[in-house]
Design an enzyme around this catalytic site. Structure first.
Site, PDB file in Angstrom:
ATOM      1  N   TYR A   1      33.399  49.332  35.556  1.00 23.66           N
ATOM      2  CA  TYR A   1      33.713  48.377  36.623  1.00 23.66           C
ATOM      3  C   TYR A   1      32.502  47.496  36.925  1.00 23.66           C
ATOM      4  O   TYR A   1      32.625  46.273  37.071  1.00 23.66           O
ATOM      5  CB  TYR A   1      34.150  49.149  37.867  1.00 23.66           C
ATOM      6  CG  TYR A   1      34.650  48.299  39.010  1.00 23.66           C
ATOM      7  CD1 TYR A   1      35.890  47.674  38.955  1.00 23.66           C
ATOM      8  CD2 TYR A   1      33.886  48.144  40.169  1.00 23.66           C
ATOM      9  CE1 TYR A   1      36.355  46.907  40.003  1.00 23.66           C
ATOM     10  CE2 TYR A   1      34.347  47.389  41.236  1.00 23.66           C
ATOM     11  CZ  TYR A   1      35.581  46.772  41.153  1.00 23.66           C
ATOM     12  OH  TYR A   1      36.036  46.010  42.208  1.00 23.66           O
ATOM     13  N   SER A   2      31.325  48.106  37.004  1.00 22.10           N
ATOM     14  CA  SER A   2      30.102  47.346  37.275  1.00 22.10           C
ATOM     15  C   SER A   2      29.836  46.329  36.172  1.00 22.10           C
ATOM     16  O   SER A   2      29.447  45.183  36.446  1.00 22.10           O
ATOM     17  CB  SER A   2      28.902  48.295  37.407  1.00 22.10           C
ATOM     18  OG  SER A   2      29.075  49.186  38.482  1.00 22.10           O
TER      19      SER A   2
ATOM     20  N   SER B   1      31.852  42.293  43.083  1.00 24.44           N
ATOM     21  CA  SER B   1      31.737  43.526  43.855  1.00 24.44           C
ATOM     22  C   SER B   1      30.256  43.824  44.043  1.00 24.44           C
ATOM     23  O   SER B   1      29.412  43.381  43.252  1.00 24.44           O
ATOM     24  CB  SER B   1      32.395  44.693  43.101  1.00 24.44           C
ATOM     25  OG  SER B   1      32.050  45.933  43.680  1.00 24.44           O
TER      26      SER B   1
ATOM     27  N   SER C   1      47.918  38.501  45.122  1.00 26.00           N
ATOM     28  CA  SER C   1      48.029  38.075  46.522  1.00 26.00           C
ATOM     29  C   SER C   1      49.227  38.651  47.262  1.00 26.00           C
ATOM     30  O   SER C   1      49.554  38.199  48.357  1.00 26.00           O
ATOM     31  CB  SER C   1      48.053  36.546  46.613  1.00 26.00           C
ATOM     32  OG  SER C   1      48.946  35.970  45.682  1.00 26.00           O
TER      33      SER C   1
ATOM     34  N   LYS D   1      32.300  43.372  36.554  1.00 25.92           N
ATOM     35  CA  LYS D   1      32.021  42.514  37.700  1.00 25.92           C
ATOM     36  C   LYS D   1      30.705  41.752  37.539  1.00 25.92           C
ATOM     37  O   LYS D   1      30.573  40.621  37.999  1.00 25.92           O
ATOM     38  CB  LYS D   1      32.024  43.346  38.988  1.00 25.92           C
ATOM     39  CG  LYS D   1      33.404  43.887  39.355  1.00 25.92           C
ATOM     40  CD  LYS D   1      34.430  42.764  39.535  1.00 25.92           C
ATOM     41  CE  LYS D   1      35.751  43.274  40.057  1.00 25.92           C
ATOM     42  NZ  LYS D   1      36.734  42.194  40.278  1.00 25.92           N
TER      43      LYS D   1
ATOM     44  N   ILE E   1      35.855  47.716  51.307  1.00 22.27           N
ATOM     45  CA  ILE E   1      36.852  47.023  52.120  1.00 22.27           C
ATOM     46  C   ILE E   1      38.096  47.894  52.217  1.00 22.27           C
ATOM     47  O   ILE E   1      38.466  48.567  51.249  1.00 22.27           O
ATOM     48  CB  ILE E   1      37.208  45.654  51.503  1.00 22.27           C
ATOM     49  CG1 ILE E   1      35.940  44.839  51.218  1.00 22.27           C
ATOM     50  CG2 ILE E   1      38.146  44.874  52.424  1.00 22.27           C
ATOM     51  CD1 ILE E   1      35.103  44.502  52.431  1.00 22.27           C
TER      52      ILE E   1
ATOM     53  N   ASP F   1      50.699  39.951  34.068  1.00 22.77           N
ATOM     54  CA  ASP F   1      49.574  40.870  33.927  1.00 22.77           C
ATOM     55  C   ASP F   1      48.374  40.028  33.517  1.00 22.77           C
ATOM     56  O   ASP F   1      48.401  39.381  32.464  1.00 22.77           O
ATOM     57  CB  ASP F   1      49.912  41.910  32.852  1.00 22.77           C
ATOM     58  CG  ASP F   1      48.781  42.899  32.591  1.00 22.77           C
ATOM     59  OD1 ASP F   1      47.648  42.675  33.062  1.00 22.77           O
ATOM     60  OD2 ASP F   1      49.028  43.897  31.889  1.00 22.77           O
TER      61      ASP F   1
END
Length: 244
Positions: free
Chosen positions: A156-157, A143, A13, A160, A189, A63
């Site tokens: 990554y896919s 995502s 954040s 997610k 984004i 982390d």
């Protein structure tokens, strides 16, 4: 427990989407547990902006892939400031390459960081949240790649898509506790992660012909964290300009 003393932990954040979510939640009256990995200056800047909005802010550095480190930091923060009303699992990494050329470390780092981060961050927050008997909100970040897949992002896919499955399962376990668990699935984004994508390509693959703004993800997160969203759980909500 009024909105004014509800705390929300938001991973990643100090900048990007996570920062946008923190700012909108602070404006809505929530206090913030601000998490960052390594950028101390960005965290201090974000904390200052949140303080200016009237939010009480605690800072956590860890982390998300390091289980004991995460557990220690979260438990210490809860011990000092009390249980979280909400958790936004925003932090994650990508390392894109075609699957035949993908190394073991590129697979392991992305899958373990993103998927193990679900357990590492959310697990130590659950029992304190339940014990307040005040309900709660958990928001995960997937995502469009986790829903539809994407070239060069098999790792990554996969991570997610795993987040989506874990979100749906956890929502069933926590529904009777009045804790909602939902997933936001952003498209392209405006963040550092997609900074190198050419504008012409964006226009080709996004029907709205532009990238989304972090604030457009944050607006949905703010709604899901609100009392108006108390009957919404187990959902994956896409914010992608019509990509899927």
């Amino acid at each position: 427990m009024t909105t004014e003393n509800k705390r929300v932990l938001i991973t990643g954040s100090s900048r990007g989407i996570g920062k946008a979510i923190a700012l909108q939640l602070a404006q809505a009256g929530f206090d913030i547990a601000l998490h960052f990995h390594s950028n101390v200056d960005a965290a201090e800047q974000t904390k200052s902006e949140l303080n200016d909005l009237g939010a009480s802010v605690s800072c956590l550095q860890f982390d998300i892939a390091q289980r004991e480190q995460v557990k220690a930091a979260i438990e210490a923060d809860i011990e000092q400031h009390g249980a979280y009303y909400g958790v936004v699992l925003n932090a994650g990494i990508n390392c894109d390459t075609a699957f035949p050329a993908m190394t073991e470390s590129e697979w392991d780092s992305v899958v373990h960081t993103n998927l193990d981060g679900f357990y590492n961050v959310i697990h130590p927050t659950i029992m304190p949240m339940i014990q307040t008997r005040q309900g709660g909100r958990i928001i995960t970040m997937a995502s469009v790649s986790g829903i539809a897949g994407n070239r060069g992002q098999v790792n990554y896919s996969a991570s997610k898509a795993g987040i989506i499955g874990a979100t749906k399962a956890l929502s069933l376990e926590l529904a009777k506790r009045k804790i909602t668990v939902n997933c936001i699935a952003p498209g392209l984004i405006e963040t550092d992660m997609v900074a190198e994508i050419p504008k012409d390509m964006v226009k080709e693959i996004v029907p709205m012909r532009r990238m989304g703004k972090p604030s457009e993800i944050a607006g949905l997160a703010k709604f899901l964290m609100s009392d108006d969203a108390a009957y919404i759980t187990r959902q994956v909500i896409s914010v992608n300009g019509g990509m899927i």
